[in-house]
Write a protein that holds these residues in place. Structure first.
Motif, PDB file in Angstrom:
ATOM      1  N   TYR A 159       1.054  -1.069   0.117  1.00 53.67           N
ATOM      2  CA  TYR A 159       0.070   0.047  -0.060  1.00 53.67           C
ATOM      3  C   TYR A 159       0.826   1.207   0.077  1.00 53.67           C
ATOM      4  CZ  TYR A 159      -3.693   3.600   1.165  1.00 53.67           C
ATOM      5  OH  TYR A 159      -4.593   4.350   1.004  1.00 53.67           O
TER       6      TYR A 159
ATOM      7  N   LYS B   5       0.614   4.062  -2.937  1.00 57.32           N
ATOM      8  CA  LYS B   5       0.540   5.452  -2.633  1.00 57.32           C
ATOM      9  C   LYS B   5       1.720   6.265  -3.325  1.00 57.32           C
ATOM     10  CE  LYS B   5      -0.784   7.324   1.213  1.00 57.32           C
ATOM     11  NZ  LYS B   5      -0.922   7.622   2.743  1.00 57.32           N
TER      12      LYS B   5
ATOM     13  N   GLN C 261      -9.240   2.456   2.875  1.00 64.10           N
ATOM     14  CA  GLN C 261      -8.021   3.338   2.260  1.00 64.10           C
ATOM     15  C   GLN C 261      -8.111   3.845   1.255  1.00 64.10           C
ATOM     16  OE1 GLN C 261      -7.703   0.181   3.954  1.00 64.10           O
ATOM     17  NE2 GLN C 261      -5.548  -0.059   4.490  1.00 64.10           N
TER      18      GLN C 261
ATOM     19  N   LEU D 282      -8.689   7.805   0.186  1.00 66.30           N
ATOM     20  CA  LEU D 282      -7.608   8.321  -0.668  1.00 66.30           C
ATOM     21  C   LEU D 282      -8.278   8.965  -1.890  1.00 66.30           C
ATOM     22  CD1 LEU D 282      -4.438   8.313  -1.107  1.00 66.30           C
ATOM     23  CD2 LEU D 282      -4.782   6.478  -2.529  1.00 66.30           C
TER      24      LEU D 282
ATOM     25  N   PRO E 164      -8.770   7.813  -4.981  1.00 65.54           N
ATOM     26  CA  PRO E 164      -7.767   8.145  -6.389  1.00 65.54           C
ATOM     27  C   PRO E 164      -8.579   8.385  -7.456  1.00 65.54           C
ATOM     28  CG  PRO E 164      -8.367   5.983  -5.870  1.00 65.54           C
ATOM     29  CD  PRO E 164      -8.839   6.834  -4.658  1.00 65.54           C
TER      30      PRO E 164
END
Length: 249
Positions: A78, A82, A110, A114, A116
């Motif tokens: 992880y 990132k 997560q 995050l 994304p």
């Protein structure tokens, strides 16, 4: 590990950035077939789980044209994930995200935090439904965080959402009917072929045709390895052109 490295070199794939952990074994996956025909894959991740942020130098991202992120699971992975996202953003590199269901099970809290966004997202229906919490294919594609989103759905074929314009455009291609010998690796063949074709021709339609053909070819032989040449793939696509049709939905 040596066999894998030799195979990469034989196929013209650079191995300079491959990390070798001398005290770990190479990851392997074992197919388990139940008496009823249900298939599961038992995975030993080995050295894969040891990959962390320090194993990806900035130069590897800076000198790449595209970044493809597949299954990562461990806590160290992880951190690598990132860092890769941050470096890709810094250097304006498009990212393809093709996770496994195990990766999503491990990281969903997560990922939600995050938030994304990717250039291309490729998931199968199970993965997409789990990530989005939705069951309708269009709703799944609308939810997934990509400019271009692909959802594969076994014998039903694959769906695509082109969200690069003001209004999303939805496409579908049916699976090519072939004699199935082994389904292992078909999804990976689809994802790799789609990414390669999409960034080569900048056409979702052409990429869907190439990916559907690659997946069908993989289904016809045993093992996870896709050992076909570009010429063989082109010949298969020509012979099955009437089946490789992309329609708007």
């Amino acid at each position: 590990g040596k066999v894998v490295l030799e195979d990469l070199k034989r196929n013209g794939i650079g191995t300079a950035a491959v990390k070798v952990f001398g005290n770990s074994s190479t990851g392997v996956g074992l197919d388990i077939i139940s008496p009823g025909g249900e298939k599961s894959i038992l995975v030993f991740r080995g050295a894969n789980s040891s990959l962390g942020p320090s194993d990806v130098p900035e130069s590897a991202i800076r000198t790449s044209r595209h970044v493809f992120i597949a299954s990562l699971v461990s806590a160290k992975n992880y951190g690598l994930f990132k860092k890769v996202l941050a470096l890709s953003g810094r250097h304006s590199k498009p990212v393809v995200f093709a996770p496994s269901i195990t990766m999503l099970h491990s990281w969903m809290p997560q990922l939600r935090k995050l938030k994304p966004h990717f250039d291309v997202v490729i998931m199968n229906y199970e993965e997409g439904s789990y990530y989005s919490g939705k069951n309708d294919v269009k709703a799944i594609m609308d939810y997934l965080p990509g400019r271009v989103v692909i959802v594969t759905k076994d014998v039903e074929g694959a769906y695509a959402a082109d969200k690069t314009g003001k209004n999303a455009r939805y496409l579908h291609i049916s699976a090519v009917p072939v004699k199935i010998r082994d389904t292992t690796g078909a999804g990976d063949a689809f994802s790799g072929a789609f990414a390669h074709a999409y960034y080569s021709a900048n056409s979702i339609t052409d990429a869907l045709k190439t990916a559907a053909a690659a997946a069908a070819m993989k289904l016809t032989h045993k093992g996870a390895h896709f050992g076909k040449t570009k010429a063989e793939l082109a010949r298969f696509m020509k012979n099955n052109s009437s089946r490789l049709v992309v329609r708007r939905v």
